[in-house]
Design an enzyme around this catalytic site. Structure first.
Site, mmCIF file in Angstrom:
data_model
loop_
_atom_site.group_PDB
_atom_site.id
_atom_site.type_symbol
_atom_site.label_atom_id
_atom_site.label_comp_id
_atom_site.label_asym_id
_atom_site.label_seq_id
_atom_site.Cartn_x
_atom_site.Cartn_y
_atom_site.Cartn_z
ATOM 1 N N ASP A 21 63.834 51.444 47.314
ATOM 2 C CA ASP A 21 63.378 50.055 46.829
ATOM 3 C C ASP A 21 64.502 48.416 47.216
ATOM 4 O O ASP A 21 65.695 48.817 46.985
ATOM 5 C CB ASP A 21 64.120 50.994 44.972
ATOM 6 C CG ASP A 21 63.973 49.906 43.539
ATOM 7 O OD1 ASP A 21 63.382 48.474 44.011
ATOM 8 O OD2 ASP A 21 64.500 50.438 43.212
ATOM 9 N N ASP A 25 64.043 47.582 41.221
ATOM 10 C CA ASP A 25 63.197 48.561 39.459
ATOM 11 C C ASP A 25 63.060 50.042 40.010
ATOM 12 O O ASP A 25 62.539 50.466 38.864
ATOM 13 C CB ASP A 25 62.178 47.324 39.682
ATOM 14 C CG ASP A 25 60.912 48.099 41.005
ATOM 15 O OD1 ASP A 25 61.397 48.517 41.395
ATOM 16 O OD2 ASP A 25 60.372 47.440 40.893
ATOM 17 N N ASP A 98 46.205 53.933 53.568
ATOM 18 C CA ASP A 98 45.960 55.401 52.699
ATOM 19 C C ASP A 98 44.040 54.075 51.923
ATOM 20 O O ASP A 98 43.899 53.406 51.682
ATOM 21 C CB ASP A 98 46.089 55.585 51.768
ATOM 22 C CG ASP A 98 45.921 57.068 52.084
ATOM 23 O OD1 ASP A 98 45.182 57.341 52.007
ATOM 24 O OD2 ASP A 98 47.107 57.922 51.318
ATOM 25 N N ASP A 198 41.522 59.214 52.550
ATOM 26 C CA ASP A 198 41.844 60.525 51.542
ATOM 27 C C ASP A 198 39.817 61.369 51.048
ATOM 28 O O ASP A 198 39.753 60.872 50.752
ATOM 29 C CB ASP A 198 42.022 59.990 50.248
ATOM 30 C CG ASP A 198 42.711 60.790 48.965
ATOM 31 O OD1 ASP A 198 43.758 61.334 49.205
ATOM 32 O OD2 ASP A 198 42.190 60.217 47.379
ATOM 33 N N GLU A 254 41.002 63.588 55.841
ATOM 34 C CA GLU A 254 41.930 64.854 54.369
ATOM 35 C C GLU A 254 40.361 65.384 54.386
ATOM 36 O O GLU A 254 40.499 65.309 54.071
ATOM 37 C CB GLU A 254 42.568 63.991 54.179
ATOM 38 C CG GLU A 254 43.424 65.253 52.409
ATOM 39 C CD GLU A 254 43.350 65.081 51.361
ATOM 40 O OE1 GLU A 254 44.264 65.693 50.977
ATOM 41 O OE2 GLU A 254 43.068 64.072 50.583
ATOM 42 N N HIS A 330 53.115 64.916 51.195
ATOM 43 C CA HIS A 330 53.353 64.216 49.657
ATOM 44 C C HIS A 330 52.753 64.847 48.668
ATOM 45 O O HIS A 330 52.939 64.974 47.673
ATOM 46 C CB HIS A 330 52.708 62.766 49.804
ATOM 47 C CG HIS A 330 52.113 63.215 49.651
ATOM 48 N ND1 HIS A 330 50.571 62.856 50.426
ATOM 49 C CD2 HIS A 330 50.415 62.631 48.286
ATOM 50 C CE1 HIS A 330 49.533 62.086 50.492
ATOM 51 N NE2 HIS A 330 49.751 62.308 48.969
ATOM 52 N N ASP A 331 52.147 66.203 49.474
ATOM 53 C CA ASP A 331 51.023 66.614 48.446
ATOM 54 C C ASP A 331 51.971 68.252 48.079
ATOM 55 O O ASP A 331 51.429 69.453 47.802
ATOM 56 C CB ASP A 331 49.818 66.865 48.765
ATOM 57 C CG ASP A 331 49.119 66.099 48.021
ATOM 58 O OD1 ASP A 331 49.932 65.145 47.225
ATOM 59 O OD2 ASP A 331 48.385 65.439 49.484
HETATM 60 C C1 NOJ Z 1 44.795 63.496 47.642
HETATM 61 C C2 NOJ Z 1 46.131 63.101 47.826
HETATM 62 O O1 NOJ Z 1 46.636 63.572 49.401
HETATM 63 C C3 NOJ Z 1 46.606 63.390 46.981
HETATM 64 O O2 NOJ Z 1 47.658 62.980 46.647
HETATM 65 C C4 NOJ Z 1 45.547 62.728 45.922
HETATM 66 O O3 NOJ Z 1 47.011 63.247 44.084
HETATM 67 C C5 NOJ Z 1 44.632 63.532 45.552
HETATM 68 N N1 NOJ Z 1 43.890 63.840 47.053
HETATM 69 C C6 NOJ Z 1 43.534 63.163 45.250
HETATM 70 O O4 NOJ Z 1 43.629 61.420 45.723
#
Ligand code: NOJ
Length: 558
Positions: A21, A25, A98, A198, A254, A330-331
């Protein structure tokens, strides 16, 4: 196969909200990334994938886009993005954006128009259908839980296979597709190095939108309805021809659920994409379960099962094209928590996992913080979560009988927020991430696990990642470790994941001990030189390699 620049690249994924950051903020931003480019250069990164930074109401942290052409003010300005691309280029780094093409935000002007006027052109950019007797048009279940349809008050429902604020886009509409291609070309013209794409596997829906056999909750999963649905290839070919083919760019999709027999279409020569993420071995603990009961704990899967999935993926992909290799994003929860029992987290296990995946055939992706050996965050209360899907799961598991305490524990273990905690830059306030109030809890491990400290030490996980990067880049080893083939080996040992990378008669053996005891391995190879290990010494005597807990050994063999 024809050689491409991205096959020898090292990629790094940034979750921008949590990286750095620059303006206090509490939310990471693009100028923060610019300030930290030297860090990435030091690590040896060639490509940086940044999660979405477009204008968004941030219901799903940017995966809900309301303006594809504009950078969200939380992250900065379009000029900041231009500067990031230019500053990265000076350091030999390409920026990969992305692309969210399956859905947009309900605050996108297209959707707002479609809501206001059911007869307008944009109404057909989405899936609006009438409900039946007060019920949604079908029984499809959203990935984030609940029905995939939301009523809009005039008898219509719209489809959202993710969150309610993420209406699905109707790819059958040629004007919509053209609008998306124009947008992609706009960013290519700006000089981005490519895209991570994505949820692309869902863009083609079963045109009948028919309900499927209901599960216990009356709904059905989406696998049959809109995952790799027949006909998707026409959209993907058209997109490639009208966008990616114009530039020498890298695209990484993805696309879970593509059978290996179809990989040639996706990542062959040419494929729809440069490469894609394979979810099999990275989701060994999970599966897209409708219920938390689908999660498998460590011990409920075995190393040979994991190894079979990994090597199936590697050997199938090498028949036809190229892959992206990764353990974290990140998932997911952190890879240490996915694969290694809590009591064994540490330098050896973190670097063993690193060696195991980093030298596979494919373009390696490091997820921010992975290079420091970060583990999951301890969660003390549900208020600490931000992730929409974690919050949905928290409700769901309680409906299924968990107490709030149990729900916190179960959901906390698998939450996507584990990977999204602010990056620990140093051991100071807020881990040096922000001078303000961080948008998400800082993982308390920052006192011991932080970039400043690890950069100084030769024995840190960070220093080890640099050695792995160096091995991939050293002209003496980059042949086999880059374009070279992969052959699984030492399959008789249940706690060993080993393979040989080869090119032009040069062979590199990579042995990883996936266990906490001591393991002796009889090597049917002539070890010429040990190139890397995560222990002070490598014990090879009389053709027997004695591996310490979670030891990895990389060696040139005859
Ligand atoms: C996959 C992304 O990696 C994830 O973070 C997102 O919530 C879903 N697609 C929906 O876009």
């Amino acid at each position: 196969m024809e050689r491409k620049w991205w096959q020898n690249a090292i990629a790094y994924q940034i979750y921008p909200r949590s990286f750095y950051d620059s303006n206090g903020d509490g939310v990471g931003d693009i100028r923060g990334i610019i300030e930290k480019l030297d860090y990435l250069q030091d690590l040896g990164i060639d490509v940086v994938w940044i999660c979405p930074v477009y204008q968004s109401p941030m219901d799903d942290n940017g995966y809900d886009i309301s303006d594809y052409y504009k950078i969200d003010p939380q992250f900065g300005t379009n000029e900041d993005m231009d500067e990031l691309i230019a500053e990265a280029k000076k350091r030999g780094i390409k920026i990969v954006m992305d692309l969210v093409l399956n859905h947009c935000s309900d605050e996108h002007p297209w959707f707002k128009k479609a809501l206001a006027d059911p007869t307008c052109e944009e109404a057909d950019y989405f899936f609006f259908r009438k409900g039946e007797n007060g019920n949604p048009p079908n029984n499809w279940r959203s990935m984030f839980g609940g029905s995939a349809w939301e009523p809009v008050g005039d008898g219509r429902y719209y489809m959202h296979i993710f969150g309610k604020k993420q209406p699905d886009l109707n790819w059958e509409n040629p004007k919509l597709r053209k609008a998306l291609y124009d947008m992609i070309n706009y960013w290519l013209d700006k000089g981005v190095g490519g895209f991570r794409i994505d949820a692309i596997i869902h863009i083609k829906k079963d045109p009948t939108l028919a309900s499927r056999a209901p599960e216990a909750d009356g709904m059905c999963g989406l696998v049959e309805c809109c995952r790799n649905y027949p006909g998707i290839g026409e959209f993907l070919t058209e997109m490639r021809e009208q966008t990616f083919d114009r530039a020498d760019c890298m695209t990484v999709a993805e696309a879970p659920g593509v059978p290996y027999e179809q990989y040639g279409d996706y990542v062959g020569q040419p494929g729809y994409f440069s490469m894609m993420f394979d979810f099999t071995y990275t989701e060994i603990y999970a599966g897209w379960a409708s219920s938390w009961k689908g999660y498998k704990k460590i011990g409920e899967w075995t190393v040979p099962e994991f190894r079979d999935m990994l090597f199936r993926s590697q050997t199938e992909i090498q028949k036809v094209g190229w892959g992206a290799v990764y353990l974290e994003n990140h998932d997911y929860p952190r890879s240490l928590d996915k694969y290694i029992p809590d009591e064994d987290h540490g330098f050896a296990s973190a670097t063993m996992l690193a060696t195991l995946y980093f030298l596979l055939r494919g373009t390696p992706f490091i997820y921010q913080g992975q290079e420091l050996g970060m583990s999951n965050c301890p969660w003390d209360s549900v208020e600490e979560f931000n992730d929409i899907s974690t919050l949905n799961q928290y409700q769901l598991v309680q409906r299924e009988g968990c107490t709030p305490e149990e729900a916190l524990k179960v959901v906390g273990k698998y939450s996507r927020d584990n990977a999204r905690t602010p990056f620990p830059w140093n051991s100071g306030k807020n881990a040096g991430f922000t001078t303000g109030k961080p948008w998400l809890k800082v993982n308390p491990s920052y006192v011991a696990i932080n970039a400043e400290d690890e950069k100084k030490r030769d024995d840190s996980v960070y220093a080890y990642y640099k050695k792995l990067v160096a091995l991939r880049k050293d002209p003496a080893t980059s042949g086999p470790l880059g374009y070279g083939t992969i052959t699984p080996c030492l399959l008789d040992y249940d706690d060993v994941v080993a393979y040989i990378r080869s090119e032009d008669g040069q062979n590199i053996l990579v042995v990883n001990h996936f266990g906490s005891g001591v393991r002796k391995v009889t090597l049917p190879y002539d070890v010429q030189q040990v190139l890397l290990t995560n222990y002070p010494a490598t014990n090879i005597a009389g053709g027997v390699l004695t591996l310490q807990p979670y030891q990895s050994v990389v060696a040139q063999i005859g």
